[in-house]
Scaffold this motif. Structure first.
Motif, mmCIF file in Angstrom:
data_model
loop_
_atom_site.group_PDB
_atom_site.id
_atom_site.type_symbol
_atom_site.label_atom_id
_atom_site.label_comp_id
_atom_site.label_asym_id
_atom_site.label_seq_id
_atom_site.Cartn_x
_atom_site.Cartn_y
_atom_site.Cartn_z
ATOM 1 N N GLU A 28 57.011 1.062 16.151
ATOM 2 C CA GLU A 28 57.970 0.791 17.223
ATOM 3 C C GLU A 28 57.359 1.022 18.595
ATOM 4 N N GLN A 29 56.424 1.943 18.699
ATOM 5 C CA GLN A 29 55.830 2.271 19.987
ATOM 6 C C GLN A 29 54.712 1.304 20.374
ATOM 7 N N SER A 30 54.174 0.556 19.430
ATOM 8 C CA SER A 30 53.051 -0.337 19.703
ATOM 9 C C SER A 30 53.469 -1.480 20.622
ATOM 10 N N ARG A 31 52.527 -1.956 21.420
ATOM 11 C CA ARG A 31 52.787 -3.131 22.249
ATOM 12 C C ARG A 31 52.712 -4.409 21.423
ATOM 13 N N HIS A 32 52.165 -4.313 20.206
ATOM 14 C CA HIS A 32 52.107 -5.456 19.307
ATOM 15 C C HIS A 32 53.419 -5.559 18.523
ATOM 16 N N ARG A 33 53.664 -6.724 17.920
ATOM 17 C CA ARG A 33 54.802 -6.892 17.016
ATOM 18 C C ARG A 33 54.350 -6.427 15.629
ATOM 19 N N VAL A 34 54.878 -5.302 15.217
ATOM 20 C CA VAL A 34 54.375 -4.654 13.999
ATOM 21 C C VAL A 34 55.511 -4.473 13.002
ATOM 22 N N ARG A 35 55.324 -5.022 11.819
ATOM 23 C CA ARG A 35 56.224 -4.779 10.697
ATOM 24 C C ARG A 35 55.639 -3.685 9.803
ATOM 25 N N VAL A 36 56.506 -3.021 9.059
ATOM 26 C CA VAL A 36 56.091 -1.992 8.108
ATOM 27 C C VAL A 36 56.665 -2.334 6.745
ATOM 28 N N SER A 37 55.829 -2.272 5.710
ATOM 29 C CA SER A 37 56.285 -2.497 4.341
ATOM 30 C C SER A 37 55.588 -1.527 3.406
ATOM 31 N N VAL A 38 56.229 -1.277 2.281
ATOM 32 C CA VAL A 38 55.628 -0.497 1.192
ATOM 33 C C VAL A 38 55.126 -1.465 0.132
ATOM 34 N N VAL A 39 53.889 -1.244 -0.312
ATOM 35 C CA VAL A 39 53.324 -1.976 -1.448
ATOM 36 C C VAL A 39 53.412 -1.030 -2.630
ATOM 37 N N ASP A 40 54.346 -1.296 -3.537
ATOM 38 C CA ASP A 40 54.654 -0.336 -4.591
ATOM 39 C C ASP A 40 54.046 -0.743 -5.924
ATOM 40 N N ASN A 41 53.368 0.221 -6.560
ATOM 41 C CA ASN A 41 52.673 -0.004 -7.828
ATOM 42 C C ASN A 41 53.487 0.524 -9.010
ATOM 43 N N ASP A 42 54.620 -0.140 -9.273
ATOM 44 C CA ASP A 42 55.428 0.188 -10.458
ATOM 45 C C ASP A 42 55.941 1.622 -10.454
ATOM 46 N N SER A 43 56.430 2.095 -9.317
ATOM 47 C CA SER A 43 56.965 3.456 -9.263
ATOM 48 C C SER A 43 58.254 3.573 -10.085
ATOM 49 N N THR A 44 58.447 4.758 -10.643
ATOM 50 C CA THR A 44 59.650 5.034 -11.436
ATOM 51 C C THR A 44 60.382 6.278 -10.936
ATOM 52 N N ASP A 45 60.062 6.705 -9.707
ATOM 53 C CA ASP A 45 60.599 7.979 -9.209
ATOM 54 C C ASP A 45 61.666 7.809 -8.141
ATOM 55 N N GLY A 46 62.219 6.601 -8.012
ATOM 56 C CA GLY A 46 63.240 6.373 -6.993
ATOM 57 C C GLY A 46 62.687 6.037 -5.622
ATOM 58 N N SER A 47 61.403 5.696 -5.555
ATOM 59 C CA SER A 47 60.808 5.344 -4.261
ATOM 60 C C SER A 47 61.546 4.182 -3.609
ATOM 61 N N HIS A 48 61.863 3.153 -4.399
ATOM 62 C CA HIS A 48 62.502 1.961 -3.828
ATOM 63 C C HIS A 48 63.866 2.308 -3.250
ATOM 64 N N GLU A 49 64.640 3.064 -3.995
ATOM 65 C CA GLU A 49 65.969 3.422 -3.522
ATOM 66 C C GLU A 49 65.881 4.267 -2.251
ATOM 67 N N PHE A 50 64.915 5.162 -2.203
ATOM 68 C CA PHE A 50 64.753 5.981 -0.996
ATOM 69 C C PHE A 50 64.446 5.116 0.217
ATOM 70 N N VAL A 51 63.475 4.215 0.094
ATOM 71 C CA VAL A 51 63.093 3.376 1.237
ATOM 72 C C VAL A 51 64.254 2.480 1.643
ATOM 73 N N ARG A 52 64.925 1.899 0.668
ATOM 74 C CA ARG A 52 66.064 1.023 0.964
ATOM 75 C C ARG A 52 67.142 1.755 1.748
ATOM 76 N N ASP A 53 67.432 2.994 1.377
ATOM 77 C CA ASP A 53 68.529 3.731 2.003
ATOM 78 C C ASP A 53 68.115 4.430 3.295
ATOM 79 N N ALA A 54 66.902 5.012 3.319
ATOM 80 C CA ALA A 54 66.487 5.809 4.472
ATOM 81 C C ALA A 54 65.797 4.985 5.542
ATOM 82 N N HIS A 55 65.153 3.872 5.146
ATOM 83 C CA HIS A 55 64.398 3.057 6.098
ATOM 84 C C HIS A 55 64.677 1.575 5.827
ATOM 85 N N PRO A 56 65.883 1.118 6.137
ATOM 86 C CA PRO A 56 66.242 -0.266 5.806
ATOM 87 C C PRO A 56 65.405 -1.318 6.515
#
Length: 252
Positions: A28-56
Motif C-alpha cells: 500500500e505504501q509503494s508508489r507502484h501498483r502492487v497486488r499481494v497474493s498467497v501461492v498455497d501448496n496444498d495447505s490443510t491448516d486453515g490458511s485459506h480461510e484465514f487469508v479470506r477473512d483477515a485479508h480480503p
C-alpha cells in the motif's frame, strides 16, 4: 509500474498471521501498483480461510506442493511485469518495495539493462542480526557453497552490488524469469534451486543485485524446520549441491 507480491505458503497460517500485515502495508505504501497474493501448496491448516477473512484484498493461488517451483506456473498466469517472491516467514519494512523494484523497473524501460532480479537485505526476526542475501560462492572441500556470511561480509553488506543467489525473498523481471525456465524441479523438495537460477541468469549475462536499502526480516527455516529434521535438511543440501555440480560444472 505494476508488480505482484507472491507469498509461498504451506501450512503456515500462523506465519501468514504474523507476516502478511507488513507485506500488505508495504504494498500500500509503494508508489507502484502492487497486488499481494498467497501461492498455497496444498495447505490443510486453515490458511485459506484465514487469508479470506483477515485479508480480503489478498489474492489466492492454489497449487500442488512443488516448493519454489510453484512460482513457475503462477508467473505464467499473472500479468504484472514485476514479481516479488517471498517465503511465508518474511516480514517487510514498510518502505522496502520501492528500492527493491526500482532496478527492475529501469530494466523494463530499457531492454539493454540486463537486470534480472533484486534481493533485499534480510535481518533476523528480532531486527538485531544480519541474515543475508549479499551472497558469495566458494569451493570448500571440493563442494560448492553459497553463503551470505563470507569473510568480510560485514564490510560490504550495506553496499549495493551483485549477489549470486537469493531464495527467501527475491524480486524478478517476470519475462526473464520465465525465459530461463524458472526454478528447476530437479532440486525438489528444495535447497539450492535459488543458486541454480542465479547461475543460469549469470550464464545468460543477466544481473542479480543486492539492494541493502530494501529491508526484510526473516524468521528462518520456519516451514522447512517443521517438515524436515536438521539431519534431513543437511542431507538435502548435500544431495542438491552434488546435483548442481553434476548439472553445471563440466570442466576442472
Amino acid at each position: 509500474m505494476d508488480a505482484h507480491v507472491l507469498v509461498l505458503n504451506f501450512n503456515g497460517r500462523d506465519l501468514l498471521a504474523r507476516c502478511l500485515p507488513s507485506i500488505v502495508q508495504a504494498a500500500e505504501q509503494s508508489r507502484h501498483r502492487v497486488r499481494v497474493s498467497v501461492v498455497d501448496n496444498d495447505s490443510t491448516d486453515g490458511s485459506h480461510e484465514f487469508v479470506r477473512d483477515a485479508h480480503p484484498s489478498v489474492g489466492w493461488f492454489a497449487c500442488e506442493n512443488r516448493g519454489l517451483c510453484s512460482y513457475n506456473a503462477v508467473l505464467h498466469r499473472i500479468d504484472e511485469p514485476l514479481a516479488v517472491l517471498l517465503n511465508n516467514d518474511i516480514e517487510l519494512a514498510a518502505d522496502c518495495l520501492d528500492p527493491l523494484l526500482a532496478p527492475l523497473a529501469r530494466a523494463c524501460a530499457d531492454p539493454r539493462d540486463r537486470t534480472f532480479a533484486t534481493a533485499p537485505m534480510l535481518m533476523t526476526a528480532d531486527r538485531q542480526g544480519y541474515d543475508g542475501q549479499r551472497t558469495s560462492v566458494r569451493f570448500r572441500w571440493g563442494i560448492v557453497q553459497a553463503t551470505s556470511h563470507f569473510a568480510g561480509c560485514e564490510l560490504v553488506r550495506q553496499e549495493g552490488g551483485k549477489t549470486a543467489a537469493a531464495g527467501a525473498a527475491l524480486a524478478v523481471h517476470r519475462e526473464r524469469f520465465l525465459s530461463l525456465g524458472g526454478f528447476d524441479d530437479l532440486y525438489l523438495p528444495g535447497r539450492l534451486e535459488d543458486l541454480d537460477l542465479g547461475f543460469r541468469a549469470h550464464q545468460a549475462e543477466y544481473h542479480l543485485w543486492h539492494v541493502p536499502s530494501a529491508v526484510g526480516f526473516h524468521l528462518g527455516a520456519a516451514t522447512y524446520g517443521r517438515e524436515f529434521s536438521s539431519a534431513d535438511c543437511d542431507a538435502l543440501t548435500l544431495r542438491n549441491t552434488l546435483l548442481f555440480q553434476w548439472k553445471h560444472l563440466h570442466v576442472p
